[in-house]
Enzyme design. Structure first.
Site, PDB file in Angstrom:
ATOM      1  N   THR A 189      -7.089 -45.856  11.790  1.00  0.00           N
ATOM      2  CA  THR A 189      -6.664 -46.692  10.660  1.00  0.00           C
ATOM      3  C   THR A 189      -5.744 -45.874   9.754  1.00  0.00           C
ATOM      4  O   THR A 189      -4.545 -45.858   9.944  1.00  0.00           O
ATOM      5  CB  THR A 189      -7.882 -47.210   9.859  1.00  0.00           C
ATOM      6  OG1 THR A 189      -8.708 -46.115   9.529  1.00  0.00           O
ATOM      7  CG2 THR A 189      -8.650 -48.229  10.672  1.00  0.00           C
ATOM      8  N   LYS A 213     -12.046 -41.316  15.328  1.00  0.00           N
ATOM      9  CA  LYS A 213     -11.063 -41.824  14.378  1.00  0.00           C
ATOM     10  C   LYS A 213     -11.476 -41.459  12.974  1.00  0.00           C
ATOM     11  O   LYS A 213     -12.641 -41.358  12.654  1.00  0.00           O
ATOM     12  CB  LYS A 213     -10.889 -43.330  14.505  1.00  0.00           C
ATOM     13  CG  LYS A 213     -12.059 -44.180  14.203  1.00  0.00           C
ATOM     14  CD  LYS A 213     -12.249 -44.565  12.785  1.00  0.00           C
ATOM     15  CE  LYS A 213     -10.953 -44.945  12.130  1.00  0.00           C
ATOM     16  NZ  LYS A 213     -11.223 -45.314  10.727  1.00  0.00           N
ATOM     17  N   THR A 270     -13.938 -45.099   7.846  1.00  0.00           N
ATOM     18  CA  THR A 270     -15.206 -44.897   8.540  1.00  0.00           C
ATOM     19  C   THR A 270     -14.965 -44.161   9.840  1.00  0.00           C
ATOM     20  O   THR A 270     -13.955 -44.324  10.474  1.00  0.00           O
ATOM     21  CB  THR A 270     -15.930 -46.222   8.872  1.00  0.00           C
ATOM     22  OG1 THR A 270     -15.254 -46.880   9.930  1.00  0.00           O
ATOM     23  CG2 THR A 270     -16.024 -47.094   7.659  1.00  0.00           C
ATOM     24  N   GLU A 315      -7.426 -37.828   4.735  1.00  0.00           N
ATOM     25  CA  GLU A 315      -6.352 -38.477   3.984  1.00  0.00           C
ATOM     26  C   GLU A 315      -5.685 -37.506   3.009  1.00  0.00           C
ATOM     27  O   GLU A 315      -6.315 -37.020   2.075  1.00  0.00           O
ATOM     28  CB  GLU A 315      -6.905 -39.682   3.227  1.00  0.00           C
ATOM     29  CG  GLU A 315      -7.196 -40.843   4.172  1.00  0.00           C
ATOM     30  CD  GLU A 315      -7.981 -41.935   3.504  1.00  0.00           C
ATOM     31  OE1 GLU A 315      -8.406 -41.755   2.352  1.00  0.00           O
ATOM     32  OE2 GLU A 315      -8.179 -42.983   4.148  1.00  0.00           O
ATOM     33  N   ASN A 367      -5.633 -44.167  -2.207  1.00  0.00           N
ATOM     34  CA  ASN A 367      -6.829 -45.010  -2.228  1.00  0.00           C
ATOM     35  C   ASN A 367      -6.915 -45.917  -3.444  1.00  0.00           C
ATOM     36  O   ASN A 367      -7.984 -46.440  -3.747  1.00  0.00           O
ATOM     37  CB  ASN A 367      -8.081 -44.125  -2.141  1.00  0.00           C
ATOM     38  CG  ASN A 367      -8.341 -43.692  -0.715  1.00  0.00           C
ATOM     39  OD1 ASN A 367      -8.565 -44.530   0.151  1.00  0.00           O
ATOM     40  ND2 ASN A 367      -8.286 -42.396  -0.474  1.00  0.00           N
TER      41      ASN A 367
END
Lengths: 417, 417
Positions: A156, A182, A193, A279, A401
């Site tokens: 993602t 992932k 997640t 991230e 985010n």
């Protein structure tokens, strides 16, 4: 790993007897053609094991996978990205079961032989209208040695796919382990997640596999943290089909220990890859706590340091700030004595006995300027230790985010909210 | 507060019989003439109370103040900003004692009648060479009704001073409470740390004051969080000199309850001011957890939500992201049932029974676009509740906290490291 092994191609599709495929449904964005639905399938029955989030808010696919694993062994895994199917109530469970059914029927399996995983935004129903028509294509595309598509379909916010495969000898039998992972783990659970699938053609009984997997997860995926947030969807599923042949491993036997070592190595490599791809992460930091009274004390210290926003900010700034580290050690609730604490950064003393060490600041700054470094915190109170793998926290992480509004706009278009 | 009171001028210097002063030492930066050393002094003996960080790494001034409070009551507080005097070993305790001596001698007090507080960087010795020559000036400048200088001298990364004073009637006697606070609490403990001084001319015994202060701190300063980091230096010190006259309050008497209510109100106002002035904060968020099985369950949920980097990021982005809130509720370790959880944002339902509520997204976005809003999380499992005051986490916070290198460069110039 201290026995010989080879890296091989094929990821989660590399072990014998496993077939994989992936298709594009446009779950998050109907206009996109990126892969977002994946299937892992074993041609023969498997031993299987799974570990899942301990969050009390569990996504529907987590509930369904746990329930299926209680009924027996899995032989396939179906997974989607773009929607977590979490906080979706009864409809969510219906949809997760429909995903199992969608692949079980054409494969001639029972619904309970399929594990199901989802990852993406929380609280929006899965757009099954775009998923259901794709199951036929998904099954028909199944093929060997192509785990790369699975690795691609489940990411993602990840910037790259993360997969690995190795082969090694187990008392004369060549065996293989393949895996992909992932995102995110505790990095960014609401958008991401962590999902991890591992396949192996090792021959071992289910009970032995389940125990081994629990141990290996504890020492790999449970050792990483990016932002301290625990997901509703975290899932690690392992399938072992025995296709490599050889007698079944015996728990605690020599071959079982070797397999455990290999599985742990694979999981730790994947776990570290998750942190490195966190991230907007710029630093990969290994935090070793040694000399604690107990394992739990060591764990508390490691977690407090690795989760401190201030410590992570200083790593982002390349600042060898031992004051912030020891302040987190202090509030960790572990039994520590300030005057006994030593902190080494990249092997150089930053703090000795709770006081500043004589190492010139510029030497320490050089260490933390690098993209990867190690911090050793010696409590000097006992012999227990604990290691965690963490990252910095960057202004870009927060910025990234700030909003998931785009998800809601699409769900509105889909008539789901 | 549900009895009449007036706001008055003078802050911590407002109550009768208290004198204050502040001077500039150049502790952090010798070239600067900002105030960085402050003194609060009562002309008559006081009842006194203090609460301090529970961090196991405690700064030298915290140790010394705690020790002095065990010996008896305080009558003065000396405090500096620019250096936390934490992780400074035996030298730190010597320096903290020297700060007490520096004001005790000219004031004719015992060393143990002085509380001492420091705030600033961790791990560097106090540059006493610049502090010691200033005690005489500090004491000679003492005067009434000027708490503002104290409030100014103790701030670090704060953008403004935070002080308050009120007066009210206690059974016919007019009494006053004044207070000031700096920084940070758990906002930014290594550069900042929270210091709060409160004075009052109410007449009450020490034992009664100490119990009341503990209760009020629990329901004010312990309810705020910015970044989840707990300081090595947090200190709240309260002095009550009885100069307003009247008979001493009796524990649990009507006047004591009124005083408790007033003290709690003052502390909560100061605590909220800390959050509003948090480093690079753009949102003030009240999080109320209701319907929990126990107080502890409610507290765990509130803390998990208020400390989640992902929840705070979404607040920063003005995103009414209830999915991230419920995921933090889930990992809080409180006893919750997903299908019973309701979440209201600004009085509007965002989540009902663990599922998305029908409130249009745009209405919720309007609420969180404001600089202040309230989130109510109903667990629907009991009757316990807990409220916390929190903020967003901004990219600018990380950026601001990336490096404290400037401190080290000055310490090197001072020959301290």
């Amino acid at each position: 790993m201290d026995f010989p092994f080879s890296r091989i191609q094929g990821g989660v599709g590399a072990p014998k007897g496993f077939l994989t495929s992936a298709v594009s449904c446009g779950i998050k964005n109907p206009a996109s053609d990126r892969l977002d639905l994946a299937l892992v399938y074993s041609e023969s029955p498997c031993a299987s094991a799974g570990t899942f989030t301990t969050n009390r808010v569990r996504a529907a696919p987590v509930r369904v996978s746990q329930s299926n694993l209680r009924k027996g062994d899995l032989r396939a895994i179906v997974a989607n990205s773009g929607n977590a199917n979490a906080c979706t109530g009864v409809q969510g469970v219906t949809d997760a079961n429909a995903m199992c059914d969608g692949v079980a029927k054409p494969l001639g399996l029972k619904r309970s032989e399929v594990g199901v995983c989802s990852t993406g935004v929380i609280g929006l129903p899965l757009p099954m209208v775009r998923v259901t028509p794709k199951f036929e294509e998904l099954v028909s595309k199944l093929g060997p040695k192509n785990g790369a598509d699975v690795a691609a379909a489940i990411i993602t916010s990840d910037t790259r796919t993360k997969e690995i495969a190795i082969s090694f000898d187990l008392d004369g039998t060549r065996v293989r382990i393949g895996g992909c992972v992932k995102g995110a783990g505790m990095i960014s659970p609401s958008m991401a997640t962590m999902l991890c699938f591992i396949t192996t053609d090792v021959n071992l009984p289910s009970a032995c596999l389940r125990k081994t997997v629990l141990e290996c997860v504890e020492e790999s995926f449970n050792r990483i943290t990016i932002d301290g947030d625990m997901s509703t969807n975290d899932s690690v599923i392992v399938l072992a089909n025995g296709a490599a042949g050889g007698a079944p491993l015996r728990r605690n036997g020599k071959r079982c220990k070797q397999f455990r070592e290999a599985l742990h190595w694979v999981m730790l490599e994947l776990a570290k890859a998750v942190v490195r791809d966190g991230e907007r992460v710029t630093k990969f930091v290994t935090v070793k706590v040694v000399g604690a009274k107990t394992y739990l004390d060591a764990k508390k210290v490691a977690e407090a340091v690795c989760k401190s926003a201030l410590v992570k900010s200083s790593w982002n700034g390349g600042d060898p700030n031992w004051g912030r580290i020891i302040h987190a050690v202090g509030y960790s609730r572990a039994r520590i004595r300030e005057e006994l604490v030593d902190i080494h950064i990249g092997g150089k003393a930053a703090c000795l006995g709770g006081l500043q060490a004589p190492t010139p600041m510029d030497e320490l700054r050089e260490v933390v300027a690098a993209p990867e470094f190690e911090i050793v915190i010696s409590l000097n109170q006992g012999s227990a230790d604990y290691t965690m793998y963490s990252s910095d926290l960057s202004p870009e992480y927060i910025d990234f985010n700030r909003s998931e509004y785009a998800y809601w706009k699409q769900a509105r278009k889909d008539g789901l909210v």
